[in-house]
Scaffold this active site. Structure first.
Site, PDB file in Angstrom:
ATOM      1  N   CYS A   1       0.754  -1.234  -0.065  1.00 37.54           N
ATOM      2  CA  CYS A   1       0.126   0.036   0.071  1.00 37.54           C
ATOM      3  C   CYS A   1       0.944   1.133   0.027  1.00 37.54           C
ATOM      4  O   CYS A   1       0.820   2.005  -1.022  1.00 37.54           O
ATOM      5  CB  CYS A   1      -0.892   0.155   1.412  1.00 37.54           C
ATOM      6  SG  CYS A   1      -2.152  -1.215   1.137  1.00 37.54           S
TER       7      CYS A   1
ATOM      8  N   GLU B   1       4.387   1.111   1.968  1.00 35.08           N
ATOM      9  CA  GLU B   1       5.447   0.801   2.695  1.00 35.08           C
ATOM     10  C   GLU B   1       6.757   1.094   1.885  1.00 35.08           C
ATOM     11  O   GLU B   1       6.799   0.768   0.786  1.00 35.08           O
ATOM     12  CB  GLU B   1       5.191  -0.767   2.977  1.00 35.08           C
ATOM     13  CG  GLU B   1       4.108  -1.129   3.715  1.00 35.08           C
ATOM     14  CD  GLU B   1       2.817  -1.698   2.908  1.00 35.08           C
ATOM     15  OE1 GLU B   1       2.595  -0.718   2.199  1.00 35.08           O
ATOM     16  OE2 GLU B   1       2.574  -2.659   2.950  1.00 35.08           O
TER      17      GLU B   1
END
Lengths: 306, 785
Positions: free
Chosen positions: B429, B431
């Site tokens: 997402c 990171e």
């Protein structure tokens, strides 16, 4: 330090001048245009706006109203909305203060120039990035000249770009006095025919046109804004006359024509007012183009929308 | 897109995901007959068995070849990790959202072969049997989730190495590493030898797998009547004979090489975040420039190859998830997230011609997978940002936008070299990671709001009456906000400790029982160290616990501080009673909490100051603790769909949220709490110290009208640049009106292709749970007039 009455401070305002802006709405307007989308801006005094869909029917507002403008709930059930009483609302805001649901909000609060500047300054990073700034709108910001002057001077000191959105109906000396502190004027022209101007806005356009002539000889950054209201000012005569007039102004070449919209109609209900144009439809883009094409013939740079 | 691409795309969209038992059968067959090997070698031989025996698929018209299953969207299972029960299969087949078709033959295979062999032996079974009562109680109460309970760690991204080096080169590295082992002085030499042997088996296996594609392509070419397709098939055969054995020589080979590697990673294990080529534009640029200059590749050919490559990602739905894992990540998206732009290793502007080509492909393909993002540095041109925003404006949520400069700061703060940091980016997402060199394992979401609920009940979960936390005092006795904060801090620390203890066991279970020798080939410095990716072989090893509901938690704390302690307009006792009753009969109190509380997302220093305090509390509880792989713990803030699950297990809260409603997502404000426009949200969010995280997620929703015209794009670009000047990590946009979304709820059949941004990914609106649909509708919609 000067203070005044503000009814909204809107951030990420992207339709009132260049870049990302904060628009400060000052309360009070000498005009009462039929199409006004900020009816809460017209009276200089604070007013209560009521959002019936938020009301939970607790009745606290009626209980605290000192002037009997609200009837206490009789046999309150859920979602019972207090009804207007006999007294006259003074806009004291007691009801809004106790309304947990936010169903009663006060439009217009006293703020000092320092407070307003502090609020404006919060978004400096966005102005810097986007060459934006602050726009003073209303209402008619020139109704609160001292306050506006203090705000403009404050912004000048902080090097924040300023725009003033005005209807032009103001004492000329005041307008010219503060013009030096304004980076950009957004000057509204509605109707060239004085009779119709009086009919639809409540005032003569004489002062407005004279002020613009004078301002244009003192200030070199003026954008003319024309709201296009179908059936009211979108006839060829008015457009041509407007174009002719603007073309005589030294240095003013930029015109924004703004299509009429109905976003403000809800607000009339919230204020307990009746909207004068309940059936009017927004102009389509064809119509706007026709309008723009006529103005272009007068050597003007025309932008549709803000 | 041309007809070929249109057909392949349509096929990918129309094909219904189904379960294939191919992998489960091959795996079971292998383990039945497996010899007495060291674990890494055993896993490598299992991988080899798959590569040598799985069905080879070359679809009509395809240019990039290879499927994880026997055909597109046939999703394999991983019984050694999670052995689905017959009931699981029935649920997967029948559930309304994110179903997988399971036919009778598959059920029979499971009943007769898979379940009898794997039941009780899967990682899932082992993990749950190893967790203590406190862990299990917290897990079942929804205080945290566990990522590795049915999927393997992965969470990593490839760098540029495969574009320079073939598998044969990597085998040479392995042999050099083997030759350097010192059995006299290095007590781990044997372990290293077995791991390196395992890697070598895997490298050879993937070459074999490619060779089988080459063979099939040649065979198909011989039977192909159409001369154009015949030549393509011969070309495919030539490409698959060269890569991945050798470094790619062409744009086409480069893409095909990556795709084989991708399939290898997601077949070896069902790794989280699939896998991802990272900076695809930078990797492909040298090939593109060389070949277009030589006249051997046109822009259109490059575009077509990229489009074919895109479709391959979309053909691989995330492996079927069940239980809490399905709740926390309810989507077919498998989070391969392609990065564009950013910086080069030397710190210069990374945008190139391929960047714009990739953006065109994203725009034209409109596929859920792969996810896409741009890495925006202050050094990148505005043209790049605006090109991306014109895609964003179309309203399907891609690409998301990351701050490349902040990511470099985050990674350098974590101890990466500047060059490694610049070659990193974002995956999954949001990171942050050093591509090709880091294992950054997400281990589970942490329900920050539930921990406050437990704090307010002195350690008891009011939902069950069970004691989950420690006694930190009856809040009625707290005399100041500081007392509450101290109690919360203790509870949080307690649950983080439980989570870390569990992680310490689970990490070692994967290190010792489920190594990933194929993935280890690809991530530095596994070969040089002779250590598996799952055992600490990567150059950098981070473990994350992802905080969920910071916006909700902030508003809860702000409400208590403001109303109970500062204004004293509400007694703690009254508040607790009202919450217990879920505000029944106390709507006025709920409205007070909702509307008369300083709330996060409005550039309000009171609320935002509380957010900063809570951020520090969470950071202090997690950051810097050692993991088992030689690295440390860090925090990040993202939810996938977990904010809905966590909300469902959390009672009414002091921010006016009713029991069961979703929590706030990412670092976004509570849905509808932000009422001062997008600049205020950005100012609030930027008061968090993003540099101390490994990723934050900020969602914003705009009505389409705000972004109309070039002016709308320009101003949105300035908004993004401003957030990034303030060191914001990430921002993404939904450009859709609530009206449209409500219409889609009423008439889903009319809106089947409506895609929205959820958290760190996009999804079909109609595939979302009703609760998640409502949550998205409830987010503040920025409009202007």
């Amino acid at each position: 330090m000067a203070g005044g009455t503000v009814f909204d401070i809107m951030k990420y305002s992207v339709h009132d001048g260049p870049g990302i802006r904060t628009t400060v709405f000052l309360k009070g307007c000498p005009l009462s245009c039929h199409w006004c989308h900020n009816p809460e801006s017209q009276l200089p005094e604070p007013q209560i706006m009521f959002y019936p869909e938020r009301c939970i029917g607790c009745g606290d507002c009626a209980g605290v109203c000192p002037s009997g403008a609200l009837l206490p709930l009789a046999g309150a059930g859920e979602n019972t909305v207090p009804e207007p009483g006999r007294g006259k609302c003074t806009g004291c805001g007691s009801c809004a203060a106790v309304c947990h649901a936010g169903a009663r909000e006060i439009a217009g609060r006293k703020m000092s120039a320092v407070e307003v500047i502090r609020a404006i300054e919060r978004d400096v990073i966005f102005y810097d990035q986007s060459a934006g700034g602050v726009t003073f709108s209303g209402g008619e910001p020139l109704m609160q000249t001292d306050f506006l002057t203090a705000l403009l001077a404050g912004c000048r000191e902080k090097e924040i770009h300023t725009a003033v959105d005005t209807c032009g109906f103001a004492p000329r000396d005041k307008l010219l006095q503060l013009a030096g502190l304004v980076d950009l004027f957004l000057y509204d022209l509605k109707l060239m025919d004085d009779r119709r101007h009086r009919q639809y806005t409540g005032v003569s356009n004489g002062v407005i046109l004279d002020n613009l002539l004078e301002l244009a000889s003192h200030h070199d950054n003026i954008v003319i804004r024309i709201p296009v209201i179908p059936g009211i000012n979108d006839d060829a005569d008015n457009i041509n006359e407007t174009g002719r007039f603007i073309a005589t102004l030294s240095g003013v070449r930029s015109v924004h024509i703004l299509p009429y919209h109905r976003i403000g109609t809800q607000k009339y209900r919230r204020l307990g007012l009746t909207y004068a144009l309940p059936e009017l439809r927004p102009p389509d883009s064809e119509k706007m183009k026709v309008f723009a094409d006529i103005l272009v013939k007068y050597g003007l740079t025309v932008q549709v929308g803000h | 897109m041309n007809q070929r691409v249109a057909q392949l795309r349509q096929q990918s969209l129309d094909t219904v995901p189904r379960i294939t038992t191919e992998r489960a059968e091959l795996m079971t067959e292998f383990y039945r007959n497996a010899g007495a090997h060291a674990v890494p070698v055993l896993r490598a031989l299992a991988f080899q068995h798959l590569m040598e025996n799985k069905a080879i698929y070359i679809g009509s018209g395809e240019l990039i070849v290879g499927e994880r299953g026997p055909e597109p969207k046939a999703s394999p299972t991983y019984p050694e990790l999670c052995c689905h029960s017959l009931q699981d299969l029935a649920i997967l087949d029948a559930r309304e959202k994110i179903p997988f078709a399971v036919d009778e033959a598959a059920r029979r295979v499971y009943r007769e072969q898979i379940i009898p062999f794997w039941q009780g032996r899967s990682m899932r079974d082992i993990i749950f049997s190893q967790m203590d009562d406190r862990w299990l109680a917290a897990y079942h109460a929804g205080i945290f989730t566990e990522f590795m309970e049915q999927r393997a760690p992965g969470h990593t991204v490839l760098d540029d190495k495969i574009y320079r080096r073939g598998m044969l080169d990597l085998i040479a590295d392995i042999d050099a590493s083997l030759a350097g082992l010192d059995y006299l002085h290095d007590p781990a030499a044997y372990d290293k030898r077995e791991e390196l042997r395992a890697m070598r088996i895997c490298a050879r296996a993937i070459i074999t797998f490619a060779g089988r594609h080459a063979d099939l392509a040649l065979k198909m070419a011989q039977a192909e009547p159409d001369p154009v397709r015949k030549e393509e098939l011969e070309q495919i055969a030539a490409v698959c004979s060269r890569v991945p054995a050798h470094a790619p020589a062409t744009f086409w080979e480069a893409l095909q090489y990556y795709w084989f590697v991708h399939l290898g990673v997601i077949t070896e294990l069902n790794t989280w975040d699939a896998f991802n080529p990272g900076r695809l534009d930078q990797h492909l640029d040298p090939f593109y420039r060389r070949e277009t200059a030589a006249g051997s590749l046109t822009r259109e050919q490059a575009r077509e190859l990229l489009q074919c490559f895109w479709i391959k990602f979309n053909n691989q739905p995330a492996p079927p998830k069940v239980g809490v894992t399905a709740e926390e990540s309810g989507t077919y998206t498998d989070f391969a997230n392609i990065n564009s732009g950013g910086l080069r290793a030397d710190g210069s502007d990374g945008v190139n011609e391929v960047t714009y080509l990739v953006l065109d492909v994203i725009d034209e393909m409109r596929l859920l997978q792969p996810s896409s993002n741009i890495q925006l540095s202050k050094k990148n041109p505005d043209r790049f940002l605006k090109r991306a925003l014109r895609i964003v404006r179309q309203g399907w949520g891609q690409p998301s936008i990351f701050n490349a400069d902040t990511i470099v700061q985050e990674l350098v703060r974590q101890g990466k070299t500047v060059a490694d940091a610049r070659c990193g980016g974002a995956s999954g997402c949001v990171e942050a990671g050093a591509f090709g060199k880091e294992s950054y394992i997400l281990t589970g979401y942490l329900n920050l709001v539930k921990i406050l609920e437990i704090t307010l009940h002195n350690g008891i979960d009011p939902r069950t009456g069970e004691r989950l936390g420690i006694e930190t005092g009856d809040p009625r006795g707290f005399i100041s906000f500081a007392d509450l904060l101290t109690a919360f801090k203790k509870q949080l620390q307690y649950f983080v400790d439980i989570k870390v203890q569990g992680n310490n066991i689970i990490e070692r279970l994967y290190a010792t029982r489920m190594p990933a020798p194929f993935l280890s080939l690809l991530i530095d410095d596994c070969i040089a160290r002779g250590i598996d990716y799952n055992a600490g072989g990567a150059r950098y090893d981070i473990t994350y616990i992802q905080g969920v509901g910071l916006g909700s938690l902030t508003d809860c704390m702000s409400a208590i501080r403001h109303h109970v302690f500062d204004q004293q307009s509400l007694a703690m006792d009254e508040l607790l009673v009202v919450l217990e009753l879920n505000f029944n009969g106390s709507e006025k109190v709920r409205q007070l909490l909702l509307n008369k509380t300083p709330r996060y997302g409005n550039d309000d220093d009171f609320a935002d100051g509380i957010m900063q305090q809570l951020f520090d509390v969470y950071y202090d509880a997690v950051n810097g603790r050692p993991n088992t792989r030689g690295g440390v713990y860090r925090i990040n803030l993202l939810p996938t769909t977990c904010h809905v699950y966590f909300g469902a297990v959390t009672g009414a809260t002091p921010d006016g949220r009713q029991a069961g409603q979703p929590l706030s997502e990412g670092i976004s404000p509570v849905q509808g709490a932000d009422r001062r426009g997008p600049t205020a949200v950005i100012r609030s969010a930027a008061k968090m110290d993003h540099v101390r995280t490994g990723g934050t997620l900020l969602n914003q929703k705009f009505t389409p009208q705000v972004l109309e015209g070039e002016d709308g794009i320009n101003k949105l670009a300035h908004l993004v640049r401003s957030y990034f000047k303030l060191d914001g990590h990430h921002i993404q946009f939904n450009v859709v009106s609530a009206q449209t979304l409500r219409a889609a709820q009423t008439e889903p059949e009319q809106y089947r292709d409506l895609i929205v941004r959820v958290a760190g990914y996009s999804d079909y609106f109609c595939d979302l749970s009703r609760a998640l649909q409502d949550e998205i509708i409830g987010r503040t919609e920025h409009h202007t007039f």
